[in-house]
Structures are given as C-alpha cells and as structure tokens.
Design a protein around this motif. Structure first.
Motif, PDB file in Angstrom:
ATOM      1  N   GLY A 287      38.121  93.823  33.218  1.00  0.00           N
ATOM      2  CA  GLY A 287      37.340  94.032  32.001  1.00  0.00           C
ATOM      3  C   GLY A 287      38.018  94.952  31.003  1.00  0.00           C
ATOM      4  N   LEU A 288      39.113  95.596  31.401  1.00  0.00           N
ATOM      5  CA  LEU A 288      39.842  96.500  30.522  1.00  0.00           C
ATOM      6  C   LEU A 288      40.940  95.730  29.795  1.00  0.00           C
ATOM      7  N   LYS A 289      40.913  95.764  28.475  1.00  0.00           N
ATOM      8  CA  LYS A 289      41.966  95.129  27.683  1.00  0.00           C
ATOM      9  C   LYS A 289      43.177  96.049  27.693  1.00  0.00           C
ATOM     10  N   THR A 290      44.312  95.541  28.171  1.00  0.00           N
ATOM     11  CA  THR A 290      45.509  96.369  28.302  1.00  0.00           C
ATOM     12  C   THR A 290      46.605  95.910  27.344  1.00  0.00           C
ATOM     13  N   VAL A 291      47.645  96.720  27.245  1.00  0.00           N
ATOM     14  CA  VAL A 291      48.800  96.435  26.404  1.00  0.00           C
ATOM     15  C   VAL A 291      50.012  96.317  27.315  1.00  0.00           C
TER      16      VAL A 291
END
Length: 103
Positions: A47-51
């Motif tokens: 659920g965490l949008k990462t780079v």
C-alpha cells in the motif's frame, strides 16, 4: 490463568502473526523527531507508493552542517558524468593524495 501478549499492526491495529510480521524502520521523516520503527502485516507493505532508483546524497558544509538530499539515478547522472562518479574517492578509507592532518 494465562496472559496472552500479541503484536498488532501500527497501521491497521489488526493482530499480527509473529512468524510473518514485518518490522519497518522509518528514518529521516521531516515531521517526526528522530527515527522510528513500526510493525505491520506483509499485505500492508504494497500500500506504500515507493520510488525506485533513488540516490542519497549528504552535503557537508564548511561550518559543520550536513544536509541529506535524494534524487533519482537519472538526475544524478545528468548532474555528474557517470565516469567521473565511478572514479571518485570511496567513502571508506583515506582520500587519494590525502596528507595526514588535512581533509
């Protein structure tokens, strides 16, 4: 009588399975004083949008201050030629041509 202790998710509050629970270190958040750690369920991580391809840079100022910056690999490669970066001194050990007592 028995006492049951269980680990719960810091995100959802649901009870976690000890064998699959994840511990996540959160470092450098600008709105939090110091680093923190949280417990989560494995299905909560996506659920965490990462780079991706993030590069960490630390700038050391002459007055002793430091500043942490983050940029993508592509932006860093635009800023400094990759050959120059590969030839730069490693952070470990003494710098090339360094004289004792001088930085």
């Amino acid at each position: 009588m028995a006492i049951k202790r269980s680990k719960v998710s810091d995100i959802s509050g649901t009870e976690l399975n000890e064998l699959s629970a994840l511990r996540v270190a959160v470092k450098g958040h600008s709105d939090v004083d110091g680093d923190r750690q949280i417990d989560i369920a494995p299905d909560e991580l996506p659920g965490l949008k990462t780079v991706n391809n993030l590069v960490s840079l630390t700038v050391y100022y002459p007055d002793g201050r430091t500043e942490d910056l983050f940029a993508t690999s592509a932006e860093v490669s635009k800023w400094i030629p990759l050959d120059n970066l590969k030839a730069a001194d490693n952070l470990r050990g003494r710098r090339k041509n360094a004289a004792p007592g001088f930085d």
